[in-house]
Design an enzyme around this catalytic site. Structure first.
Site, PDB file in Angstrom:
ATOM      1  N   HIS A   1       0.838  -1.199   0.000  1.00 54.98           N
ATOM      2  CA  HIS A   1       0.000   0.000   0.000  1.00 54.98           C
ATOM      3  C   HIS A   1       0.868   1.241   0.000  1.00 54.98           C
ATOM      4  O   HIS A   1       2.053   1.206   0.345  1.00 54.98           O
ATOM      5  CB  HIS A   1      -0.942   0.013   1.205  1.00 54.98           C
ATOM      6  CG  HIS A   1      -0.266   0.355   2.505  1.00 54.98           C
ATOM      7  ND1 HIS A   1      -0.233   1.624   3.020  1.00 54.98           N
ATOM      8  CD2 HIS A   1       0.417  -0.420   3.387  1.00 54.98           C
ATOM      9  CE1 HIS A   1       0.419   1.621   4.163  1.00 54.98           C
ATOM     10  NE2 HIS A   1       0.829   0.393   4.413  1.00 54.98           N
ATOM     11  N   CYS A   2       0.271   2.370  -0.424  1.00 55.70           N
ATOM     12  CA  CYS A   2       0.926   3.673  -0.324  1.00 55.70           C
ATOM     13  C   CYS A   2       0.029   4.564   0.530  1.00 55.70           C
ATOM     14  O   CYS A   2      -0.734   4.073   1.358  1.00 55.70           O
ATOM     15  CB  CYS A   2       1.182   4.276  -1.701  1.00 55.70           C
ATOM     16  SG  CYS A   2      -0.317   4.611  -2.644  1.00 55.70           S
ATOM     17  N   THR A   3       0.070   5.859   0.343  1.00 52.43           N
ATOM     18  CA  THR A   3      -0.693   6.777   1.184  1.00 52.43           C
ATOM     19  C   THR A   3      -2.196   6.597   1.032  1.00 52.43           C
ATOM     20  O   THR A   3      -2.945   6.732   1.997  1.00 52.43           O
ATOM     21  CB  THR A   3      -0.330   8.237   0.830  1.00 52.43           C
ATOM     22  OG1 THR A   3       1.088   8.373   0.819  1.00 52.43           O
ATOM     23  CG2 THR A   3      -0.905   9.199   1.844  1.00 52.43           C
ATOM     24  N   THR A   4      -2.628   6.266  -0.178  1.00 45.76           N
ATOM     25  CA  THR A   4      -4.074   6.214  -0.432  1.00 45.76           C
ATOM     26  C   THR A   4      -4.543   4.900  -1.050  1.00 45.76           C
ATOM     27  O   THR A   4      -5.741   4.648  -1.084  1.00 45.76           O
ATOM     28  CB  THR A   4      -4.485   7.345  -1.400  1.00 45.76           C
ATOM     29  OG1 THR A   4      -3.740   7.210  -2.621  1.00 45.76           O
ATOM     30  CG2 THR A   4      -4.205   8.712  -0.792  1.00 45.76           C
ATOM     31  N   ARG A   5      -3.622   4.060  -1.547  1.00 41.98           N
ATOM     32  CA  ARG A   5      -4.029   2.915  -2.357  1.00 41.98           C
ATOM     33  C   ARG A   5      -3.563   1.582  -1.794  1.00 41.98           C
ATOM     34  O   ARG A   5      -2.477   1.476  -1.231  1.00 41.98           O
ATOM     35  CB  ARG A   5      -3.453   3.052  -3.778  1.00 41.98           C
ATOM     36  CG  ARG A   5      -4.136   4.063  -4.637  1.00 41.98           C
ATOM     37  CD  ARG A   5      -3.425   4.222  -5.962  1.00 41.98           C
ATOM     38  NE  ARG A   5      -2.276   5.118  -5.868  1.00 41.98           N
ATOM     39  CZ  ARG A   5      -1.414   5.325  -6.836  1.00 41.98           C
ATOM     40  NH1 ARG A   5      -1.545   4.692  -7.978  1.00 41.98           N
ATOM     41  NH2 ARG A   5      -0.419   6.167  -6.674  1.00 41.98           N
TER      42      ARG A   5
END
Length: 466
Positions: free
Chosen positions: A32-36
């Site tokens: 995952h990243c900040t939003t996804r």
């Protein structure tokens, strides 16, 4: 909502997502990243994309770079990620299914993805340094503390630490991406920033010592704050390490491999890779500086309008390497690209806000408002994928706003002292460089927001069915 309720909600979302993804057996890997959330899957045909898109918490989905990506937004994405991990999908999938075929990517996309994976984990350290520099600038402007005070000395140390050890941070992250030992990658970064090597920022004040190798005088210059030398060094380090593991017996690898890797790559880094990399870095930054200065407003107009397309392709993290080169170059020392990206990002939020007021679709309204404010804070994936690019015309309106804002910040020479922050939070890394710099940045934001909002309002004459 209390913590227990949030955890229960995340578990419910995770359970529903797993069902629509074809079960946890279909998941090879999740990141995952900040939003996804990013899923590597065994069989993409098992994904019920329409059902996932209809979930209230989901702002958008798409397939890219061999991954199925689900946009949830900041905050909730971490909780859902942990909830999915609690189901242990990797263990189950590795037992039930064979290794999936490798996804073919063209070399440029693969290169961009690699750079993104290396630099994204480092962003928090650079952002913290930029914010600390902003705090120091405010203390100096308002004279809250004398420059020689203990608090100022400590803050100066805190703010510069990440840039001084940047090669160590990159070495650790790059080794993971290239398949090498992360600790050895950090050690290579330590070699390139050793105190015996003169910090390049001191070249205007001190003459570096030299050592003679095969009759050639090699100046003892360090690589603090640089990017390319450590990337190339760790790349070759990882290849050497993997090659040695194939020929050295397991009983000896703990002793021989680190010894051979450090001594070989250390010599190559100092004598060959370092000097060549500095030349490459100077050429790259000089090229961008030339385009920036010669293109002027036109360059800002084009970059501001096209940046959102780069975000859609997922290649925008590649630009972090270029921005870091600009910051580490003693002749430049500032980031003149980030203000342009910020104009494009804030314009996406303004277009999303226009959609909120214009649309009659309750589901779109529910997504548009929070995702627009998220874009104002620098997180633009929810508004791009959840609203603007789906409806298309708002995306065009945002591109127009980004173009005008980008042209203005280039015209007024707005710069930043870091990277990783855009939108409203970017004020903290713009303000330390002067009141005029801050004022022109705020005016640029206003231009982007107003232009994008009204361009979207005018373009979207009638709401159409998706």
């Amino acid at each position: 909502m209390n913590i227990q309720d949030e955890r229960k909600e995340a578990k419910d979302i995770a359970k529903e997502l797993l069902l629509f993804l074809g079960g946890k057996e279909n998941i090879v890997k999740i990141t995952h990243c900040t939003t996804r959330l990013r899923f590597e899957l065994h069989d993409e045909s098992q994904v019920n994309k329409n059902a996932i898109d209809e979930m209230n918490c989901v702002h958008g989905t798409f397939f890219r770079l061999g991954l199925f990506q689900i946009i949830l937004g900041s905050g909730i994405v971490n909780k859902v990620y942990r909830a999915i991990l609690d189901t242990n999908p990797a263990t189950v999938s590795s037992i039930l299914k064979p290794e999936p075929p490798k996804v073919r990517m063209n070399p440029f996309v693969q290169f961009a993805r690699t750079l993104s994976n290396i630099f994204v984990p480092i962003i928090p350290a650079i952002v913290a340094s930029g914010l600390l520099m902003g705090l120091i600038g405010m203390i100096k402007v308002f004279q809250w503390a004398p420059p020689e005070s203990s608090i100022m000395i400590m803050l100066e140390i805190f703010s510069s630490a990440a840039f001084i050890i940047l090669p160590i941070l990159i070495g650790f992250s790059a080794a993971k991406e290239f398949g090498g030992n992360q600790i050895l990658g950090a050690v290579i970064g330590g070699i390139l920033t050793h105190p015996s090597l003169l910090n390049p920022s001191m070249l205007g004040y001190k003459v570096p010592e030299s050592m003679e190798v095969l009759g050639v005088a090699i100046p003892l210059i360090g690589y603090q704050g640089t990017v390319i030398p450590i990337l190339l060094s760790v790349f070759f380090m990882s290849k050497l390490e993997l090659g040695l593991r194939k020929v050295i017996p397991t009983s000896l690898d703990l002793f021989l491999i680190p010894f051979l890797v450090i001594i070989c790559i250390g010599f190559v880094s100092i004598l060959v890779i370092g000097p060549i990399s500095l030349f490459i870095g100077e050429m790259m930054t000089s090229t961008f500086e030339l385009v920036y200065k010669s293109g002027g407003v036109i360059a800002g107009f084009l970059f501001g309008s096209l940046y959102s397309l780069i975000v859609v392709t997922g290649l925008h993290h590649t630009l972090h390497a270029v921005e870091m080169l600009l910051l580490s170059n003693p002749e430049i020392g500032v980031n003149f690209l980030l203000p342009i990206w910020s104009m494009a990002n804030i314009a996406q939020g303004a277009a999303g806000l226009a959609v909120f007021f214009k649309t009659k679709d309750k589901r779109i309204k529910k997504i548009a408002l929070p995702s627009a404010f998220s874009a104002f804070l620098g997180i633009i994936e929810p508004v791009i994928f959840g609203v603007n690019i789906k409806l298309f015309k708002p995306f065009i309106g945002a591109a127009i706003g980004g173009a005008f804002g980008g042209g203005y910040v280039v015209l007024t020479h707005v710069v930043a002292n870091s990277y990783g922050l855009t939108g409203i939070p970017m004020i903290a890394i713009v303000a330390p460089l002067g009141i005029a710099n801050l004022m022109h940045y705020l005016i640029g934001l206003g231009i982007s927001v107003i232009t994008a909002f009204f361009a979207t309002w005018i373009l979207w004459v009638k709401e159409e069915t998706e």
